[in-house]
Structures are given as structure tokens and as C-alpha cells.
Design a protein around this motif. Structure first.
Motif, PDB file in Angstrom:
ATOM      1  N   GLN A 234       1.752  -6.407  11.229  1.00 22.50           N
ATOM      2  CA  GLN A 234       1.364  -5.733  12.458  1.00 22.50           C
ATOM      3  C   GLN A 234       2.403  -4.682  12.842  1.00 22.50           C
ATOM      4  O   GLN A 234       2.063  -3.539  13.191  1.00 22.50           O
ATOM      5  CB  GLN A 234       1.212  -6.741  13.596  1.00 22.50           C
ATOM      6  N   GLU A 235       3.666  -5.087  12.804  1.00 25.62           N
ATOM      7  CA  GLU A 235       4.729  -4.149  13.190  1.00 25.62           C
ATOM      8  C   GLU A 235       4.809  -2.977  12.233  1.00 25.62           C
ATOM      9  O   GLU A 235       5.015  -1.837  12.652  1.00 25.62           O
ATOM     10  CB  GLU A 235       6.069  -4.896  13.238  1.00 25.62           C
ATOM     11  N   ARG A 236       4.638  -3.242  10.918  1.00 29.05           N
ATOM     12  CA  ARG A 236       4.638  -2.146   9.944  1.00 29.05           C
ATOM     13  C   ARG A 236       3.473  -1.201  10.203  1.00 29.05           C
ATOM     14  O   ARG A 236       3.615   0.026  10.086  1.00 29.05           O
ATOM     15  CB  ARG A 236       4.553  -2.708   8.520  1.00 29.05           C
ATOM     16  N   GLY A 237       2.311  -1.776  10.547  1.00 30.65           N
ATOM     17  CA  GLY A 237       1.149  -0.942  10.828  1.00 30.65           C
ATOM     18  C   GLY A 237       1.328  -0.087  12.071  1.00 30.65           C
ATOM     19  O   GLY A 237       0.867   1.068  12.134  1.00 30.65           O
ATOM     20  N   ARG A 238       2.012  -0.623  13.084  1.00 34.05           N
ATOM     21  CA  ARG A 238       2.225   0.128  14.322  1.00 34.05           C
ATOM     22  C   ARG A 238       3.188   1.284  14.135  1.00 34.05           C
ATOM     23  O   ARG A 238       3.059   2.334  14.763  1.00 34.05           O
ATOM     24  CB  ARG A 238       2.768  -0.804  15.412  1.00 34.05           C
ATOM     25  N   THR A 239       4.169   1.091  13.259  1.00 30.95           N
ATOM     26  CA  THR A 239       5.188   2.130  13.068  1.00 30.95           C
ATOM     27  C   THR A 239       4.824   3.106  11.942  1.00 30.95           C
ATOM     28  O   THR A 239       5.546   4.066  11.698  1.00 30.95           O
ATOM     29  CB  THR A 239       6.549   1.496  12.745  1.00 30.95           C
ATOM     30  N   ALA A 240       3.704   2.774  11.227  1.00 33.45           N
ATOM     31  CA  ALA A 240       3.302   3.634  10.104  1.00 33.45           C
ATOM     32  C   ALA A 240       2.783   4.984  10.614  1.00 33.45           C
ATOM     33  O   ALA A 240       2.184   5.074  11.654  1.00 33.45           O
ATOM     34  CB  ALA A 240       2.244   2.936   9.275  1.00 33.45           C
TER      35      ALA A 240
ATOM     36  N   LEU B 209      -3.038   0.048   5.969  1.00 40.64           N
ATOM     37  CA  LEU B 209      -4.197  -0.626   5.381  1.00 40.64           C
ATOM     38  C   LEU B 209      -4.005  -2.141   5.365  1.00 40.64           C
ATOM     39  O   LEU B 209      -4.934  -2.901   5.659  1.00 40.64           O
ATOM     40  CB  LEU B 209      -4.434  -0.110   3.963  1.00 40.64           C
ATOM     41  N   LEU B 210      -2.792  -2.585   5.028  1.00 40.18           N
ATOM     42  CA  LEU B 210      -2.515  -4.028   5.018  1.00 40.18           C
ATOM     43  C   LEU B 210      -2.602  -4.609   6.417  1.00 40.18           C
ATOM     44  O   LEU B 210      -3.084  -5.731   6.608  1.00 40.18           O
ATOM     45  CB  LEU B 210      -1.140  -4.290   4.410  1.00 40.18           C
ATOM     46  N   ALA B 211      -2.119  -3.862   7.405  1.00 37.85           N
ATOM     47  CA  ALA B 211      -2.187  -4.343   8.780  1.00 37.85           C
ATOM     48  C   ALA B 211      -3.631  -4.498   9.234  1.00 37.85           C
ATOM     49  O   ALA B 211      -3.969  -5.414   9.978  1.00 37.85           O
ATOM     50  CB  ALA B 211      -1.437  -3.390   9.705  1.00 37.85           C
ATOM     51  N   ARG B 212      -4.498  -3.591   8.769  1.00 38.74           N
ATOM     52  CA  ARG B 212      -5.887  -3.628   9.212  1.00 38.74           C
ATOM     53  C   ARG B 212      -6.743  -4.592   8.399  1.00 38.74           C
ATOM     54  O   ARG B 212      -7.611  -5.277   8.935  1.00 38.74           O
ATOM     55  CB  ARG B 212      -6.486  -2.214   9.121  1.00 38.74           C
TER      56      ARG B 212
ATOM     57  N   VAL C 287      -5.193 -16.005  16.055  1.00 36.66           N
ATOM     58  CA  VAL C 287      -5.214 -14.676  16.666  1.00 36.66           C
ATOM     59  C   VAL C 287      -4.188 -13.771  15.997  1.00 36.66           C
ATOM     60  O   VAL C 287      -4.471 -12.612  15.664  1.00 36.66           O
ATOM     61  CB  VAL C 287      -4.937 -14.776  18.181  1.00 36.66           C
ATOM     62  N   ALA C 288      -2.971 -14.304  15.787  1.00 31.95           N
ATOM     63  CA  ALA C 288      -1.906 -13.496  15.191  1.00 31.95           C
ATOM     64  C   ALA C 288      -2.236 -13.098  13.764  1.00 31.95           C
ATOM     65  O   ALA C 288      -2.090 -11.931  13.372  1.00 31.95           O
ATOM     66  CB  ALA C 288      -0.590 -14.275  15.224  1.00 31.95           C
ATOM     67  N   VAL C 289      -2.700 -14.065  12.968  1.00 30.69           N
ATOM     68  CA  VAL C 289      -3.040 -13.784  11.574  1.00 30.69           C
ATOM     69  C   VAL C 289      -4.227 -12.833  11.494  1.00 30.69           C
ATOM     70  O   VAL C 289      -4.314 -11.998  10.581  1.00 30.69           O
ATOM     71  CB  VAL C 289      -3.338 -15.092  10.818  1.00 30.69           C
ATOM     72  N   GLY C 290      -5.131 -12.911  12.471  1.00 34.81           N
ATOM     73  CA  GLY C 290      -6.323 -12.073  12.461  1.00 34.81           C
ATOM     74  C   GLY C 290      -6.091 -10.617  12.780  1.00 34.81           C
ATOM     75  O   GLY C 290      -6.998  -9.795  12.601  1.00 34.81           O
TER      76      GLY C 290
ATOM     77  N   THR D 181      -4.856  -9.286  15.887  1.00 38.40           N
ATOM     78  CA  THR D 181      -4.748  -8.909  17.299  1.00 38.40           C
ATOM     79  C   THR D 181      -3.281  -8.752  17.668  1.00 38.40           C
ATOM     80  O   THR D 181      -2.461  -9.613  17.353  1.00 38.40           O
ATOM     81  CB  THR D 181      -5.399  -9.977  18.200  1.00 38.40           C
ATOM     82  N   LEU D 182      -2.954  -7.659  18.339  1.00 39.18           N
ATOM     83  CA  LEU D 182      -1.573  -7.429  18.748  1.00 39.18           C
ATOM     84  C   LEU D 182      -1.161  -8.460  19.796  1.00 39.18           C
ATOM     85  O   LEU D 182      -1.818  -8.597  20.826  1.00 39.18           O
ATOM     86  CB  LEU D 182      -1.408  -6.027  19.331  1.00 39.18           C
ATOM     87  N   LEU D 183      -0.086  -9.167  19.555  1.00 38.60           N
ATOM     88  CA  LEU D 183       0.376 -10.179  20.501  1.00 38.60           C
ATOM     89  C   LEU D 183       0.926  -9.552  21.775  1.00 38.60           C
ATOM     90  O   LEU D 183       1.081 -10.243  22.784  1.00 38.60           O
ATOM     91  CB  LEU D 183       1.433 -11.063  19.843  1.00 38.60           C
ATOM     92  N   SER D 184       1.200  -8.263  21.739  1.00 43.00           N
ATOM     93  CA  SER D 184       1.661  -7.555  22.925  1.00 43.00           C
ATOM     94  C   SER D 184       0.507  -7.051  23.779  1.00 43.00           C
ATOM     95  O   SER D 184       0.716  -6.533  24.878  1.00 43.00           O
ATOM     96  CB  SER D 184       2.558  -6.391  22.527  1.00 43.00           C
ATOM     97  N   GLY D 185      -0.732  -7.176  23.278  1.00 43.03           N
ATOM     98  CA  GLY D 185      -1.900  -6.753  24.033  1.00 43.03           C
ATOM     99  C   GLY D 185      -2.322  -5.329  23.717  1.00 43.03           C
ATOM    100  O   GLY D 185      -1.609  -4.563  23.070  1.00 43.03           O
ATOM    101  N   GLY D 186      -3.522  -4.989  24.196  1.00 46.32           N
ATOM    102  CA  GLY D 186      -4.014  -3.623  24.047  1.00 46.32           C
ATOM    103  C   GLY D 186      -4.922  -3.385  22.862  1.00 46.32           C
ATOM    104  O   GLY D 186      -5.654  -2.403  22.832  1.00 46.32           O
ATOM    105  N   ARG D 187      -4.881  -4.272  21.882  1.00 44.28           N
ATOM    106  CA  ARG D 187      -5.774  -4.150  20.725  1.00 44.28           C
ATOM    107  C   ARG D 187      -6.159  -5.542  20.264  1.00 44.28           C
ATOM    108  O   ARG D 187      -5.304  -6.427  20.163  1.00 44.28           O
ATOM    109  CB  ARG D 187      -5.094  -3.396  19.577  1.00 44.28           C
ATOM    110  N   ALA D 188      -7.440  -5.751  20.004  1.00 38.18           N
ATOM    111  CA  ALA D 188      -7.908  -7.089  19.638  1.00 38.18           C
ATOM    112  C   ALA D 188      -9.088  -6.985  18.699  1.00 38.18           C
ATOM    113  O   ALA D 188      -9.842  -6.011  18.720  1.00 38.18           O
ATOM    114  CB  ALA D 188      -8.300  -7.876  20.888  1.00 38.18           C
ATOM    115  N   THR D 189      -9.248  -8.017  17.889  1.00 41.03           N
ATOM    116  CA  THR D 189     -10.388  -8.096  16.987  1.00 41.03           C
ATOM    117  C   THR D 189     -10.881  -9.534  16.915  1.00 41.03           C
ATOM    118  O   THR D 189     -10.151 -10.426  16.459  1.00 41.03           O
ATOM    119  CB  THR D 189     -10.040  -7.565  15.580  1.00 41.03           C
ATOM    120  N   ILE D 190     -12.087  -9.753  17.362  1.00 41.96           N
ATOM    121  CA  ILE D 190     -12.678 -11.095  17.340  1.00 41.96           C
ATOM    122  C   ILE D 190     -12.986 -11.514  15.901  1.00 41.96           C
ATOM    123  O   ILE D 190     -12.728 -12.656  15.508  1.00 41.96           O
ATOM    124  CB  ILE D 190     -13.960 -11.145  18.194  1.00 41.96           C
ATOM    125  N   ILE D 191     -13.532 -10.593  15.119  1.00 40.14           N
ATOM    126  CA  ILE D 191     -13.821 -10.895  13.720  1.00 40.14           C
ATOM    127  C   ILE D 191     -12.529 -11.215  12.978  1.00 40.14           C
ATOM    128  O   ILE D 191     -12.480 -12.108  12.124  1.00 40.14           O
ATOM    129  CB  ILE D 191     -14.560  -9.720  13.044  1.00 40.14           C
TER     130      ILE D 191
END
Length: 322
Positions: A316-322, A10-13, A260-263, A265-275
Motif C-alpha cells: 500500500q505504501e509503495r503504491g501511494r508513493t509510486a 500494479l501490485l498495490a492494486r 481489510v488491510a490485505v484487501g 483498503t487504506l488504513l488511513s482512510g479515504g480509499r476503500a474496496t469491498i471486493i
């Protein structure tokens, strides 16, 4: 899924949105004169160019790339446009035509340079950080050579509306920013182009095997980044009533990447959010404003910005491994 991993997800999102709400609540309660139109106007005006550039950066990062050249492309655009409408290079049609041609040529030039970045990456498989480093270094030099290092000063309402205009009392660059964010968010979520660039960032080899023209998508993405950088350069010089190739766009690449990072978007690519990028830029801007408005030196604001970026990447990393 454990409770802890659910909280991390939830925090990652939604962590960026939560941070923005907390900052707003704090400022409404503590910062003098925060709840005024003037304060809102100042913050939105200052963040608009960062968001415009960061939208292009979001698309680039979504493909697994990076664009270090955006600040230098802003300098090129900011140098080229005044050369046209101040140098009388357009002899027919008067000032409006000269201004229109100047804006078109400036943005077209940075679009082509952005496409050149993409071509280097797609055609020769050069690492994006290396390919865009070429224009990061050479681009500002090109802008300085174009102007002989001189400051170009002007006062031209037909051009400066993009930075100083106030339709319906709203800064023109804020309206432009919101239009770009809306269009990019729709494109990323609703079009084949958006889905394809995310697929490239997720797994480029699989995307290529599935029939996606990965090279063309990359060139298009970097061209978009170049175009938005060029547009942001025009906004900056319009606000300042002058173009300085030494300063226009300086450090913008770092601000855009931070947003971008704070927003989210994964810096490794594959997922992004303009908002998310918009919210990330607002959080960074509001942190700086909050600290300055409450007497904290600007150097501390820079340290806080770095801490926010580290925290965002960690979430982001916590959200990916959750």
C-alpha cells in the motif's frame, strides 16, 4: 513514472487478486482433494462470517476510523437471540414469530450499540480506537452477565437456517455474504453516502467545509458495522447450535482488520474496496487451509497471516508513493 513505480502501483492494486490466483494454482497442483465441492464449501463457510464483519470494518476504516468492538457485539447478539426464543419471551405467534423477533432484536441492539460508538466519536471527538475499546471490554462482559456465563444450547430449524441452510446446495451464510458484499460495493461506488464517507476519510476538515454532515455519516457507518457484527453473531451460533458468550466473536476484530488491510483498503482512510476485502479474507483463509492441509502446524499459519498483513501494508505504501 518509472517502471519500478509502475510495478509497485500494479501490485498495490492487484496484488491480492494475484496472490489468490497463485494460492489456488498451488493447491490445485499440490493439495490432495482440493478440487472438490466439500473443500470449497468448508472454506467459504469458514470465511463468510469474517467477510460479513469485514465489510462493516471496511466502511469504518474508509472514514479514518477503526472498530474494535465487533467481536463483543457478536457475543451480545449471540447471547440475546437465544434468550428470546428459548425463554418464551414472545408468547404469541409461536416459534416462527419468536425467532423473527429474536433475530430483529439482536441485530437492532448491536446496531444501536454501534451507533453509540459513532456518537462518542462524532460528538466528543474521542479517538475511534478508544471509543470502540469501551465496548470491546464491556460488551463481552454484558453478554456474559446476560447469560450468567452459561452455555445456551438449542436445536431449532427455524433459526438455524441462517447457518445450516443449504438453498440450491449453497450454504445460506455464503449467499448472505455475497448479498452483503454486492450491496456494500454498490453503495460505496454509486451513492452519495459512499462518496461522502470516503471524503471524510480523505480529509475530514475539507469534507465538513464542503457541507457534508460528518457526524451523521460516522454514526451511520458505525451503526452499519454494529448491525453486520450482530448478524455474524447469529450465523456463528446457528452453525454451532449453541451460544457461548465467552467465545462467540473472540478475535473477530483482528481477522476483520486483517482482511481489510490485505484487501487493499487504506488504513488511513479515504480509499476503500469491498471486493478487495472479500479477496483479502479469502487469501488469509486459503493460506491457513493450505498450510494445515499440507501438514504445517496452525501456529505457523498465524505467523504467515502476520507476514501477509505486513506485506499488504508495505505494498500500500509503495503504491501511494509510486
Amino acid at each position: 513514472m518509472t517502471d519500478r513505480s509502475g510495478v509497485s502501483l500494479l501490485l498495490a492494486r492487484y496484488g491480492t487478486a494475484l496472490a489468490l490466483v497463485v494460492l489456488l494454482a498451488f493447491n490445485f497442483a499440490v493439495t490432495p482433494n482440493f478440487a472438490t465441492w466439500q473443500t470449497l464449501n468448508v472454506n467459504l463457510t469458514q470465511v463468510s462470517t469474517i467477510v460479513i464483519v469485514a465489510v462493516g470494518m471496511t466502511l469504518v476504516i474508509a472514514t479514518g476510523g477503526i472498530d474494535l468492538s465487533v467481536g463483543s457485539l457478536m457475543a451480545i447478539s449471540g447471547a440475546l437471540a437465544p434468550m428470546i426464543f428459548l425463554g418464551n419471551l414472545v408468547g404469541i405467534g409461536g416459534v416462527p414469530v419468536a425467532v423473527a423477533v429474536a433475530m430483529f432484536v439482536a441485530v437492532a441492539a448491536t446496531t444501536l450499540l454501534g451507533a453509540f460508538n459513532g456518537w462518542l466519536i462524532a460528538r466528543y471527538c474521542i479517538q475511534p480506537i478508544v471509543a470502540t475499546l469501551v465496548l470491546y471490554i464491556a460488551g463481552r462482559g454484558i453478554a456474559q452477565v446476560m447469560t450468567n456465563g452459561n452455555l445456551q444450547v438449542f436445536k431449532l430449524a427455524e433459526f438455524q437456517w441462517i447457518g445450516l441452510g443449504r438453498p440450491f446446495g449453497i450454504p445460506a451464510q455464503v449467499i448472505l455474504m455475497l448479498c452483503i458484499v454486492t450491496l456494500a460495493a454498490w453503495m460505496l461506488a454509486r451513492t452519495n453516502f459512499g462518496r461522502q464517507l470516503l471524503a471524510i476519510g480523505g480529509n475530514e476538515r475539507a469534507a465538513r467545509l464542503s457541507g457534508i454532515a460528518t457526524g451523521r455519516i460516522k454514526i451511520a457507518v458505525y451503526a452499519i458495522s454494529g448491525a453486520l457484527a450482530g448478524l455474524a453473531g447469529l450465523v456463528v451460533i446457528a452453525i454451532n447450535s449453541a451460544s457461548d458468550a465467552n467465545l462467540v466473536g473472540m478475535g473477530m476484530e483482528l481477522d476483520a482488520i486483517a482482511a481489510v488491510a490485505v484487501g487493499g483498503t487504506l488504513l488511513s482512510g479515504g480509499r476503500a474496496t469491498i471486493i478487495g476485502t472479500l479477496l483479502g479474507a479469502l487469501v488469509i483463509q486459503l493460506v491457513r487451509y493450505t498450510l494445515l492441509a499440507n501438514g504445517v502446524p496452525d501456529a505457523a499459519a498465524l505467523v504467515c497471516k502476520a507476514a501477509i498483513i505486513i506485506g499488504a501494508v508495505w505494498l500500500q505504501e509503495r503504491g501511494r508513493t509510486a
